[in-house]
Motif scaffolding. Structure first.
Motif, PDB file in Angstrom:
ATOM      1  N   ARG A 164       0.821  -1.204   0.000  1.00 17.60           N
ATOM      2  CA  ARG A 164       0.000   0.000   0.000  1.00 17.60           C
ATOM      3  C   ARG A 164       0.864   1.269   0.000  1.00 17.60           C
ATOM      4  O   ARG A 164       0.549   2.260  -0.670  1.00 17.60           O
ATOM      5  CB  ARG A 164      -0.918   0.001   1.225  1.00 17.60           C
ATOM      6  CG  ARG A 164      -1.794   1.257   1.331  1.00 17.60           C
ATOM      7  CD  ARG A 164      -2.848   1.255   0.246  1.00 17.60           C
ATOM      8  NE  ARG A 164      -3.370   2.599   0.016  1.00 17.60           N
ATOM      9  CZ  ARG A 164      -4.471   2.834  -0.674  1.00 17.60           C
ATOM     10  NH1 ARG A 164      -5.147   1.825  -1.211  1.00 17.60           N
ATOM     11  NH2 ARG A 164      -4.879   4.070  -0.871  1.00 17.60           N
ATOM     12  N   ASP A 165       1.988   1.235   0.744  1.00 21.89           N
ATOM     13  CA  ASP A 165       2.820   2.432   0.798  1.00 21.89           C
ATOM     14  C   ASP A 165       3.456   2.744  -0.552  1.00 21.89           C
ATOM     15  O   ASP A 165       3.677   3.911  -0.901  1.00 21.89           O
ATOM     16  CB  ASP A 165       3.898   2.291   1.877  1.00 21.89           C
ATOM     17  CG  ASP A 165       4.788   1.074   1.656  1.00 21.89           C
ATOM     18  OD1 ASP A 165       4.358   0.116   0.987  1.00 21.89           O
ATOM     19  OD2 ASP A 165       5.926   1.078   2.163  1.00 21.89           O
ATOM     20  N   MET A 166       3.702   1.696  -1.358  1.00 17.53           N
ATOM     21  CA  MET A 166       4.256   1.922  -2.693  1.00 17.53           C
ATOM     22  C   MET A 166       3.212   2.516  -3.636  1.00 17.53           C
ATOM     23  O   MET A 166       3.523   3.352  -4.484  1.00 17.53           O
ATOM     24  CB  MET A 166       4.796   0.595  -3.258  1.00 17.53           C
ATOM     25  CG  MET A 166       5.995   0.041  -2.515  1.00 17.53           C
ATOM     26  SD  MET A 166       7.498   1.047  -2.700  1.00 17.53           S
ATOM     27  CE  MET A 166       7.516   1.921  -1.125  1.00 17.53           C
ATOM     28  N   ILE A 167       1.959   2.056  -3.471  1.00 17.72           N
ATOM     29  CA  ILE A 167       0.878   2.628  -4.281  1.00 17.72           C
ATOM     30  C   ILE A 167       0.783   4.135  -4.031  1.00 17.72           C
ATOM     31  O   ILE A 167       0.702   4.943  -4.970  1.00 17.72           O
ATOM     32  CB  ILE A 167      -0.465   1.945  -3.947  1.00 17.72           C
ATOM     33  CG1 ILE A 167      -0.457   0.477  -4.368  1.00 17.72           C
ATOM     34  CG2 ILE A 167      -1.626   2.668  -4.645  1.00 17.72           C
ATOM     35  CD1 ILE A 167      -1.710  -0.271  -3.971  1.00 17.72           C
ATOM     36  N   LEU A 221       7.939  -3.249  -5.141  1.00 21.98           N
ATOM     37  CA  LEU A 221       6.535  -2.846  -5.064  1.00 21.98           C
ATOM     38  C   LEU A 221       5.652  -3.869  -4.354  1.00 21.98           C
ATOM     39  O   LEU A 221       4.565  -3.527  -3.893  1.00 21.98           O
ATOM     40  CB  LEU A 221       5.979  -2.630  -6.469  1.00 21.98           C
ATOM     41  CG  LEU A 221       6.664  -1.572  -7.333  1.00 21.98           C
ATOM     42  CD1 LEU A 221       6.158  -1.684  -8.772  1.00 21.98           C
ATOM     43  CD2 LEU A 221       6.394  -0.180  -6.777  1.00 21.98           C
ATOM     44  N   THR A 222       6.133  -5.091  -4.282  1.00 23.55           N
ATOM     45  CA  THR A 222       5.276  -6.179  -3.804  1.00 23.55           C
ATOM     46  C   THR A 222       5.976  -7.016  -2.748  1.00 23.55           C
ATOM     47  O   THR A 222       7.184  -6.930  -2.548  1.00 23.55           O
ATOM     48  CB  THR A 222       4.864  -7.102  -4.963  1.00 23.55           C
ATOM     49  OG1 THR A 222       6.052  -7.700  -5.526  1.00 23.55           O
ATOM     50  CG2 THR A 222       4.118  -6.338  -6.051  1.00 23.55           C
ATOM     51  N   THR A 223       5.180  -7.861  -2.088  1.00 24.30           N
ATOM     52  CA  THR A 223       5.705  -8.879  -1.177  1.00 24.30           C
ATOM     53  C   THR A 223       5.297 -10.253  -1.711  1.00 24.30           C
ATOM     54  O   THR A 223       4.421 -10.362  -2.576  1.00 24.30           O
ATOM     55  CB  THR A 223       5.164  -8.689   0.245  1.00 24.30           C
ATOM     56  OG1 THR A 223       3.726  -8.733   0.219  1.00 24.30           O
ATOM     57  CG2 THR A 223       5.626  -7.366   0.827  1.00 24.30           C
ATOM     58  N   PRO A 269      -1.957   4.084 -10.321  1.00 28.98           N
ATOM     59  CA  PRO A 269      -3.418   4.059 -10.530  1.00 28.98           C
ATOM     60  C   PRO A 269      -3.988   2.660 -10.306  1.00 28.98           C
ATOM     61  O   PRO A 269      -3.305   1.646 -10.478  1.00 28.98           O
ATOM     62  CB  PRO A 269      -3.574   4.485 -11.993  1.00 28.98           C
ATOM     63  CG  PRO A 269      -2.275   4.137 -12.634  1.00 28.98           C
ATOM     64  CD  PRO A 269      -1.216   4.310 -11.581  1.00 28.98           C
ATOM     65  N   ILE A 270      -5.261   2.629  -9.931  1.00 31.90           N
ATOM     66  CA  ILE A 270      -5.939   1.353  -9.664  1.00 31.90           C
ATOM     67  C   ILE A 270      -5.873   0.431 -10.873  1.00 31.90           C
ATOM     68  O   ILE A 270      -5.743  -0.786 -10.741  1.00 31.90           O
ATOM     69  CB  ILE A 270      -7.404   1.621  -9.263  1.00 31.90           C
ATOM     70  CG1 ILE A 270      -7.462   2.346  -7.908  1.00 31.90           C
ATOM     71  CG2 ILE A 270      -8.199   0.315  -9.189  1.00 31.90           C
ATOM     72  CD1 ILE A 270      -8.864   2.760  -7.490  1.00 31.90           C
ATOM     73  N   SER A 271      -5.904   1.003 -12.064  1.00 30.36           N
ATOM     74  CA  SER A 271      -5.914   0.190 -13.290  1.00 30.36           C
ATOM     75  C   SER A 271      -4.647  -0.636 -13.453  1.00 30.36           C
ATOM     76  O   SER A 271      -4.630  -1.606 -14.228  1.00 30.36           O
ATOM     77  CB  SER A 271      -6.101   1.090 -14.513  1.00 30.36           C
ATOM     78  OG  SER A 271      -5.014   2.008 -14.633  1.00 30.36           O
ATOM     79  N   GLN A 272      -3.565  -0.286 -12.762  1.00 32.32           N
ATOM     80  CA  GLN A 272      -2.292  -0.986 -12.931  1.00 32.32           C
ATOM     81  C   GLN A 272      -1.977  -1.969 -11.797  1.00 32.32           C
ATOM     82  O   GLN A 272      -0.979  -2.688 -11.862  1.00 32.32           O
ATOM     83  CB  GLN A 272      -1.159   0.038 -13.032  1.00 32.32           C
ATOM     84  CG  GLN A 272      -1.249   0.937 -14.252  1.00 32.32           C
ATOM     85  CD  GLN A 272      -1.323   0.138 -15.539  1.00 32.32           C
ATOM     86  OE1 GLN A 272      -0.479  -0.727 -15.795  1.00 32.32           O
ATOM     87  NE2 GLN A 272      -2.336   0.425 -16.359  1.00 32.32           N
ATOM     88  N   ILE A 273      -2.825  -1.993 -10.776  1.00 37.83           N
ATOM     89  CA  ILE A 273      -2.528  -2.836  -9.613  1.00 37.83           C
ATOM     90  C   ILE A 273      -2.490  -4.314  -9.980  1.00 37.83           C
ATOM     91  O   ILE A 273      -1.590  -5.059  -9.568  1.00 37.83           O
ATOM     92  CB  ILE A 273      -3.549  -2.559  -8.489  1.00 37.83           C
ATOM     93  CG1 ILE A 273      -3.276  -1.174  -7.888  1.00 37.83           C
ATOM     94  CG2 ILE A 273      -3.475  -3.637  -7.414  1.00 37.83           C
ATOM     95  CD1 ILE A 273      -4.259  -0.775  -6.809  1.00 37.83           C
TER      96      ILE A 273
END
Length: 305
Positions: free
Chosen positions: A163-166, A198-200, A172-176
């Motif tokens: 979430r902190d990277m978002i 960006l992820t875990t 944007p939500i479209s790229q999650i």
């Protein structure tokens, strides 16, 4: 993590007792419900468990001994009275289809939902059910009649986006979804942010193996290597090893040997002979070989971790 639980409805063997019901379980995985075996009394146990059993989408029958399937016809009938419309899938040895259909024709004429039968080859290990989140494989066993177990295995999930990277990179939500699937992110300045930042990691894949009635199989562990939870029949303690061999059942020591050799996370013992008022000896003998052994009991819900 999404729920992955095994609800024990019955863990006794062929002769009814006041302590245990005949074999039946419900596997709950990612909001789906699957029944494994359906002995007499299953409906009563479903009521007691408060499981929303109308959501059961499939029933897997390990073999055609009554303590594993005599409750199925009553369940099918009750589903009809409750107004079920969704198909019910039944996976069982091929010999069961004619008898099941005859009972449906006799007792449930005009059933308003479809019972779809899927013949199972108990001699091979193969995927018999698959959806977007899990598979169910057969586990060939050795009993007095054709018999198999079932291996429920999750499919790998996607990575978790931080979430902190978002927020930091204004993603944007479209790229999650793309990032969860492994994509990197390019900022408006043209900098590429690697996916690993960006992820875990995704949740670990979990698995549950149900080994129904069977004699001890020295190579069984190869088919269930590393499962998180194993249910293995343990009808007798070692003092009845000769009876176990005669009737193609297992002792708790033998079940523990399978668990140890397969490097499972936890062993659930069950299918106790009616001769036992107390299963303490069964548990003690198993724990001497595999310490992470536990007695299954009606009403128990075990999380697959």
């Amino acid at each position: 993590m999404e729920p992955f639980k095994v609800h024990i409805l019955g863990c006794g063997s062929a002769l009814p007792t006041l302590k245990h019901f005949a074999s039946s379980q419900v596997v709950e995985i990612r909001e789906k419900l699957f029944m494994v075996d359906c002995g007499e009394g299953t409906q009563i146990q479903l009521r007691r468990s408060r499981i929303r059993f109308t959501k059961i989408s499939a029933v897997f029958i390990s073999h055609l001994h009554g303590d594993h399937c005599f409750g199925l016809m009553g369940l099918i009938s009750s589903f009809g009275m409750l107004g079920r419309t969704a198909p019910l899938h039944v996976y069982a040895p091929a010999e069961f289809e004619t008898m099941l259909q005859a009972q449906i024709d006799l007792f449930c004429h005009g059933l308003e939902y479809e019972v779809r039968f899927h013949a199972v080859d108990t001699t091979v290990s193969q995927v018999i059910y698959e959806d977007k989140s899990l598979t169910v494989e057969t586990i060939p066993l050795q009993h007095r009649v054709p018999c198999c177990g079932f291996l429920f295995r999750e499919k790998p999930t996607r990575r978790h986006i931080r979430r902190d990277m978002i927020d930091f990179y204004h993603i944007p939500i479209s790229q999650i979804d793309n990032i969860k699937c492994g994509a990197d992110w390019t900022t408006v300045e043209g900098d590429t942010i690697p996916n690993a930042r960006l992820t875990t990691d995704p949740d670990p894949v979990r698995s549950y193996a149900y080994c129904s009635d069977t004699k001890y199989m020295p190579t069984l562990h190869k088919l269930i290597e590393g499962v998180n939870l194993l249910y293995h029949e343990s009808t007798y303690d070692s003092s009845c090893a000769n009876r176990a061999e005669l009737f193609y059942h297992s002792t708790s020591q033998q079940a523990a040997m399978v668990a140890r050799d397969a490097h499972v996370g936890k062993l659930l013992l069950g299918h106790y002979s009616a001769r036992y008022d107390d299963e303490t000896a069964i548990l003690q003998e198993a724990r001497a070989i595999f310490p992470h052994s536990e007695l299954s009991q009606e009403g128990m819900s075990v999380s697959v971790l």
